[in-house]
Enzyme design. Structure first.
Site, PDB file in Angstrom:
ATOM      1  CE  LYS A 181      -2.008   2.653   2.971  1.00  0.00           C
ATOM      2  NZ  LYS A 181      -1.895   3.926   2.219  1.00  0.00           N
ATOM      3  CD  GLU A 257      12.801   4.805   8.441  1.00  0.00           C
ATOM      4  OE1 GLU A 257      12.679   5.597   9.420  1.00  0.00           O
ATOM      5  OE2 GLU A 257      12.841   5.177   7.276  1.00  0.00           O
ATOM      6  CB  CYS A 291      13.241   9.260   7.901  1.00  0.00           C
ATOM      7  SG  CYS A 291      14.271   8.213   6.857  1.00  0.00           S
TER       8      CYS A 291
HETATM    9  P1  NAI Z   1       1.534   8.584   8.187  1.00  0.00           P
HETATM   10  O1  NAI Z   1       2.404   7.826   9.096  1.00  0.00           O
HETATM   11  O2  NAI Z   1       0.130   8.834   8.581  1.00  0.00           O
HETATM   12  O3  NAI Z   1       1.481   7.850   6.742  1.00  0.00           O
HETATM   13  C1  NAI Z   1       2.425   6.914   6.273  1.00  0.00           C
HETATM   14  C2  NAI Z   1       1.711   5.712   5.664  1.00  0.00           C
HETATM   15  O4  NAI Z   1       0.963   5.061   6.673  1.00  0.00           O
HETATM   16  C3  NAI Z   1       0.724   6.044   4.554  1.00  0.00           C
HETATM   17  O5  NAI Z   1       0.730   5.011   3.576  1.00  0.00           O
HETATM   18  C4  NAI Z   1      -0.614   6.012   5.279  1.00  0.00           C
HETATM   19  O6  NAI Z   1      -1.703   5.742   4.435  1.00  0.00           O
HETATM   20  C5  NAI Z   1      -0.376   4.867   6.244  1.00  0.00           C
HETATM   21  N1  NAI Z   1      -1.251   4.863   7.421  1.00  0.00           N
HETATM   22  C6  NAI Z   1      -1.763   5.934   8.092  1.00  0.00           C
HETATM   23  N2  NAI Z   1      -2.525   5.517   9.119  1.00  0.00           N
HETATM   24  C7  NAI Z   1      -2.485   4.159   9.117  1.00  0.00           C
HETATM   25  C8  NAI Z   1      -3.062   3.146   9.941  1.00  0.00           C
HETATM   26  N3  NAI Z   1      -3.842   3.449  10.977  1.00  0.00           N
HETATM   27  N4  NAI Z   1      -2.793   1.862   9.669  1.00  0.00           N
HETATM   28  C9  NAI Z   1      -1.997   1.527   8.626  1.00  0.00           C
HETATM   29  N5  NAI Z   1      -1.443   2.429   7.803  1.00  0.00           N
HETATM   30  C10 NAI Z   1      -1.675   3.734   8.044  1.00  0.00           C
HETATM   31  O7  NAI Z   1       2.279   9.954   7.871  1.00  0.00           O
HETATM   32  P2  NAI Z   1       1.606  11.386   7.533  1.00  0.00           P
HETATM   33  O8  NAI Z   1       0.386  11.594   8.370  1.00  0.00           O
HETATM   34  O9  NAI Z   1       1.432  11.458   6.084  1.00  0.00           O
HETATM   35  O10 NAI Z   1       2.753  12.398   7.969  1.00  0.00           O
HETATM   36  C11 NAI Z   1       2.777  12.945   9.275  1.00  0.00           C
HETATM   37  C12 NAI Z   1       4.183  12.958   9.842  1.00  0.00           C
HETATM   38  O11 NAI Z   1       4.688  11.639   9.880  1.00  0.00           O
HETATM   39  C13 NAI Z   1       5.204  13.724   9.038  1.00  0.00           C
HETATM   40  O12 NAI Z   1       5.152  15.088   9.304  1.00  0.00           O
HETATM   41  C14 NAI Z   1       6.479  13.099   9.524  1.00  0.00           C
HETATM   42  O13 NAI Z   1       6.868  13.671  10.732  1.00  0.00           O
HETATM   43  C15 NAI Z   1       6.093  11.664   9.742  1.00  0.00           C
HETATM   44  N6  NAI Z   1       6.495  10.824   8.593  1.00  0.00           N
HETATM   45  C16 NAI Z   1       7.680  10.164   8.667  1.00  0.00           C
HETATM   46  C17 NAI Z   1       8.132   9.449   7.580  1.00  0.00           C
HETATM   47  C18 NAI Z   1       9.429   8.703   7.613  1.00  0.00           C
HETATM   48  O14 NAI Z   1      10.043   8.487   6.585  1.00  0.00           O
HETATM   49  N7  NAI Z   1       9.867   8.245   8.730  1.00  0.00           N
HETATM   50  C19 NAI Z   1       7.379   9.398   6.315  1.00  0.00           C
HETATM   51  C20 NAI Z   1       6.111  10.099   6.367  1.00  0.00           C
HETATM   52  C21 NAI Z   1       5.726  10.795   7.474  1.00  0.00           C
END
Ligand code: NAI
Ligand code: MG
Length: 485
Positions: A181, A257, A291
């Site tokens: 996904k 991660e 990240c």
């Molecule tokens: P997010 O963690 O909500 O989204 C990342 C992925 O997780 C997306 O594919 C999303 O659809 C999925 N997801 C969201 N809720 C889920 C759930 N309950 N169960 C399973 N999958 C789920 O990240 P978001 O809201 O887009 O970004 C918010 C903050 O997260 C950013 O500002 C950043 O600080 C952090 N982030 C960190 C990343 C990294 O590379 N470590 C990448 C993206 C965001």
């Protein structure tokens, strides 16, 4: 495949849920839309993966044949590099030259893990033991390394091609079947990569792409009783939800991660020109949406003003723009949601009395562009700007007096993904590297990362490792077999 055909195809994909728009973050215009897959599509994807795992069509394929398929995936990624990097730029706002680099890195992950297919070994021993029976006898014991049957792979939006390749390559090399996904913001390049897998010879049902929101499609994967393992990259908050989902469903294994708030320590004996240029690039790259960026810079007091000025100068000279604008080095934030989040941190910082030496505002143009921002005069014990991962082009710069204080400040975070040390002292470099609580440390270098070396987080930056041998081990379980001789 062309960019237009992908935009059309994503619109046509089946789904029972809400229609989700796909936005070009550099123009704020809708470029296409797609339907949230809905729970039935996730059930179907998991069932297809489970069926291929049971049939052994992939896990039971000779390892050298699986390797050939993955090598072919890499070649096809290279052959389709133009359309992939164009989609990456269009969908994630990444400057075109950087999108090309990311695409090439993606194909190398497949080549690297193609090599591992033929090198998954267990151990064998001859043992005289009775085990718990107490009747000693001669035993031959060995281990089998077996793939998880069904693995859920959930990606963020910040590097869609990279995230796809970094998870699919080792999972497929291990022989797993997968449900994949991408983030709801960035569904496009995954469609091309999914097509490439089929063309290369990955059997139908082994890599099952589903699109949708996290709280719908993502949550349905993580709670599914037939998913044996989930590998996730994204926010700490969602990482916790995935652990909860595992605990309340089938205790599926979880790899996380989760980003960071990585420190950069600049000592007064550093090569300052190099340190300043690298640290500035190392916090503003991709508008801060990576990240392992160094978003907390600590500088020895005697050189503090010079480093703050130097980083602010780079920040002011970095050219922001759309992916194909001449000279553009930094693109926009991914979405209105992310822009709102970043502006919220800036507002809060101002309210806390933080000084914004430069930046602090969005650009007066279309697109989610925020001016690279250097923040000083921060209370590290209370400031949210200082403590929380922002994923925007905001760096905090604070002074320190000596090595101990630098290390204390650097480690005073719930994250532990990466850290960087700038010093010409060999002893100090290795001494401080040993004391940093982080999964990756750069000595006079930053943002170093390669498919051949393990990558993972200490503390709340994650569970488990990606890349290197550890990256394929993540998708294998070990079975010990005892044979009575
Ligand atoms: P997010 O963690 O909500 O989204 C990342 C992925 O997780 C997306 O594919 C999303 O659809 C999925 N997801 C969201 N809720 C889920 C759930 N309950 N169960 C399973 N999958 C789920 O990240 P978001 O809201 O887009 O970004 C918010 C903050 O997260 C950013 O500002 C950043 O600080 C952090 N982030 C960190 C990343 C990294 O590379 N470590 C990448 C993206 C965001
Ligand atoms: Mg979220």
């Amino acid at each position: 495949m062309t960019v237009q055909s992908v935009l059309d195809e994503v619109r046509e994909r089946p789904g029972s849920g809400e229609v989700i728009p796909v936005i070009d973050p550099a123009t704020e215009e809708q470029i296409t839309e797609f339907k949230d897959a809905g729970p039935e599509a996730v059930d179907e994807a998991v069932a297809a993966a489970k069926a291929t795992a049971a049939s052994g069509v992939w896990s039971g394929m000779p390892d050298y044949s699986r390797a050939k398929v993955l090598w072919r995936v890499a070649d096809l990624i290279d052959e389709n590099a133009d359309v992939l990097s164009e989609l990456e730029s269009l969908n994630a706002g990444i400057p075109r030259s950087q999108a090309k680099v990311i695409t090439a890195v993606g194909s190398e992950w497949f080549r690297y893990y193609a090599g591992w297919c033929t090198k998954v070994d267990g151990i064998a021993r001859s043992v005289n033991t009775g085990g718990l029976t107490g009747i000693e006898s001669h035993m031959h014991a060995y281990t089998l390394r077996e793939p998880y049957d069904v693995v859920g792979l959930i990606f963020p939006w910040n590097g869609p091609i990279f995230n796809y390749c970094a998870k699919l390559a080792p999972a497929l090399a291990a022989g797993c079947s997968t449900v994949v996904k991408p983030a709801e913001e960035t569904p496009l390049s995954a469609l091309v990569l999914d097509r490439i897998l089929s063309e290369a010879g990955v059997p139908d049902g082994v890599a099952n792409l589903v699109n949708g929101f996290g709280h719908t499609a993502g949550a349905a994967i993580t709670a599914h009783p037939d998913v044996d393992k989930v590998a996730f990259t994204g926010s700490t908050e969602v990482g916790r939800e995935i652990v909860h989902a595992s605990a309340s469903s089938n205790l599926n294994k979880v790899t996380l991660e989760l980003g960071g708030k990585s420190p950069v320590l600049i000592f007064d004996d550093a090569n300052l020109d190099l340190a300043i240029a690298t640290a500035a690039f190392g916090c503003f790259l991709h508008s801060g949406q990576v990240c392992m960026l160094g978003s907390r810079i600590f500088v020895q007091r005697s050189i503090y003003e010079r480093v703050v000025d130097g980083i602010a100068t780079v920040a002011n000279n970095l050219q922001l723009g759309g992916p194909d604008e001449e000279g553009s080095m930094i693109g926009p934030l991914i979405s209105q949601k992310q822009l709102t989040r970043v502006m919220g941190y800036l507002e809060q910082g101002r309210a806390e009395g933080v000084e914004l030496v430069t930046g602090g505002h969005r650009l007066d143009r279309k697109g989610y562009f925020v001016h690279p921002t250097v923040a000083t005069k921060i209370d590290p014990s209370t400031s949210r700007l200082f403590k929380e991962e922002i994923f925007g082009p905001i760096v905090t710069v604070l002074p320190f007096d000596d090595e101990d204080e630098a290390i204390t400040l650097a480690n005073d975070t719930e994250y532990g993904l990466a850290g960087t040390i700038w010093t010409e002292s060999l002893g100090r470099a290795h001494r401080v590297a040993k004391r940093l609580k982080a999964g990756t440390v750069g000595l006079n270098c930053q943002l170093q990362f390669d498919h051949s070396m393990p990558f993972g987080g200490f503390k709340q930056s994650g569970w488990g490792y990606e890349a290197g041998k550890a990256g394929i081990d993540t998708y294998l379980q070990s079975k010990t077999v005892w044979a009575q001789m």
